[in-house]
Enzyme design. Structure first.
Site, PDB file in Angstrom:
ATOM      1  N   MET A  30       0.848  -1.196   0.000  1.00 46.30           N
ATOM      2  CA  MET A  30       0.000   0.000   0.000  1.00 46.30           C
ATOM      3  C   MET A  30       0.888   1.252   0.000  1.00 46.30           C
ATOM      4  SD  MET A  30      -3.417  -0.982   2.065  1.00 46.30           S
ATOM      5  CE  MET A  30      -2.807  -0.757   3.705  1.00 46.30           C
ATOM      6  N   GLY A  31       2.150   1.069  -0.412  1.00 40.89           N
ATOM      7  CA  GLY A  31       3.050   2.215  -0.517  1.00 40.89           C
ATOM      8  C   GLY A  31       3.643   2.591   0.823  1.00 40.89           C
ATOM      9  N   HIS A  37       9.550  -3.624   2.997  1.00 39.04           N
ATOM     10  CA  HIS A  37       9.104  -3.835   1.612  1.00 39.04           C
ATOM     11  C   HIS A  37      10.305  -4.097   0.699  1.00 39.04           C
ATOM     12  CE1 HIS A  37       5.784  -1.042   3.053  1.00 39.04           C
ATOM     13  NE2 HIS A  37       5.116  -2.111   2.684  1.00 39.04           N
TER      14      HIS A  37
HETATM   15  O1  PAF Z   1      -0.018  -5.735   3.639  1.00 36.43           O
HETATM   16  C1  PAF Z   1      -0.457  -4.830   2.883  1.00 36.43           C
HETATM   17  O2  PAF Z   1       0.203  -3.832   2.602  1.00 36.43           O
HETATM   18  C2  PAF Z   1      -1.862  -4.977   2.329  1.00 36.43           C
HETATM   19  O3  PAF Z   1      -2.715  -5.576   3.239  1.00 36.43           O
HETATM   20  C3  PAF Z   1      -1.908  -5.694   0.975  1.00 36.43           C
HETATM   21  C4  PAF Z   1      -1.433  -7.127   1.098  1.00 36.43           C
HETATM   22  C5  PAF Z   1      -1.046  -4.955  -0.028  1.00 36.43           C
HETATM   23  C6  PAF Z   1      -3.344  -5.716   0.444  1.00 36.43           C
HETATM   24  O4  PAF Z   1      -3.852  -4.444   0.276  1.00 36.43           O
END
Ligand code: PAF
Length: 283
Positions: A30-31, A37
């Site tokens: 979700m950025g 990440h």
């Molecule tokens: O973990 C996240 O950032 C969100 O829950 C995901 C897996 C991208 C789904 O929107």
């Protein structure tokens, strides 16, 4: 790095590679990207021919309007980070692209207790929203492997269940939680902590580590009470839950007879920021 915002564009781009049988690694986010990440992206790059990262703040997984509004967004910064890391494709659709006319197709799937306990109990509808968007994204990207962090342990269990039950041909790769030097689990929400809150936030992980040392030495109920009290000795912190559950069913454990399957989970409000973390007690 290619950057697409529509399903049509990304599908057209991916088609030849999919036909050739290229292995696609997928990191849905979700950025507000952080080192957690980036670790997933690096792993995907090492294990696949092509790495795709999606950035989509999924409105239907927020059960609190304010939380959705306050969710940090910085696409320009995130795109730059991904480019520097060598991510091949960024997919950042607008909400209307994923949910045309605001329409959300229902998901004909029950999760049993997986979405009823812990996060599921305190954020009703959250995991259904996650499952709907992850399924939609898988249907666009057709990844060979998809990468998720263990910090969202319950989300991982939901996604594994989704993939197994609907027989989606993707390998789910669980990656260790990435922590700051002081132990705080990396999260986009950490950006919202004040300086004072940030200083005490590592207490959550410290208590999880101490809880691990106490496994088998105190009854489960007493360990949970101890942990809640310990976290809440800080008046700024309010524990929403501290649970010890089975690593697969996530159901609460009443005693230590299956301690090799035990995971401790917690959600803590620090001011108005809700942080979650967990620790595997069996390793
Ligand atoms: O973990 C996240 O950032 C969100 O829950 C995901 C897996 C991208 C789904 O929107």
């Amino acid at each position: 790095m290619k950057h697409f915002t529509t399903i049509k564009e990304i599908s057209t781009y991916l088609k030849p590679g999919q036909k050739q049988g290229l292995e696609i690694g997928f990191v849905p986010t979700m950025g507000a990207l952080h080192e957690g990440h980036l670790t997933l992206i690096r792993r995907s790059k090492a294990e696949n021919d092509l790495t795709i990262c999606s950035i989509f703040v999924n409105p239907i997984q927020f059960n609190n309007k304010e939380d959705l509004e306050k969710y940090p967004r910085n696409l320009v910064r995130d795109a730059k980070i991904l480019e520097e890391l060598g991510c091949d494709v960024l997919f950042s659709p607008e909400s209307g692209e994923i949910y045309p006319d605001g329409h959300t197709e229902p998901l004909d799937l029950e999760f049993g207790m997986l979405d009823k306990v812990m996060e599921g109990k305190f954020r009703p509808g959250h995991f259904r929203g996650v499952a709907i968007v992850v399924k939609k994204l898988f249907d666009i990207v057709y990844p060979s492997r998809a990468y998720f962090g263990k910090k969202d342990f319950q989300q991982l269990a939901i996604i594994r269940y989704l993939v197994q039950t609907l027989k989606i041909p993707v390998q789910i790769i669980a990656c260790e939680t990435v922590r700051e030097d002081d132990g705080l689990a990396m999260s986009s929400r950490n950006m919202r902590l004040t300086i004072a809150e940030r200083q005490i936030a590592p207490i959550i992980y410290q208590v999880l580590c101490k809880a691990k040392e106490k496994v088998g030495k105190l009854p489960v109920w007493e360990l949970k009470e101890w942990a809640i009290k310990k976290i809440q000795t800080n008046p700024e912190m309010r524990v929403e839950y501290f649970e010890i559950g089975d690593r697969e069913s996530l159901l609460p454990l009443e005693n230590w007879s299956h301690k090799n399957r035990a995971v401790a989970f917690t959600a803590v409000f620090l001011g108005d920021v809700r942080l979650i973390d967990n620790i595997e007690l069996f390793s």
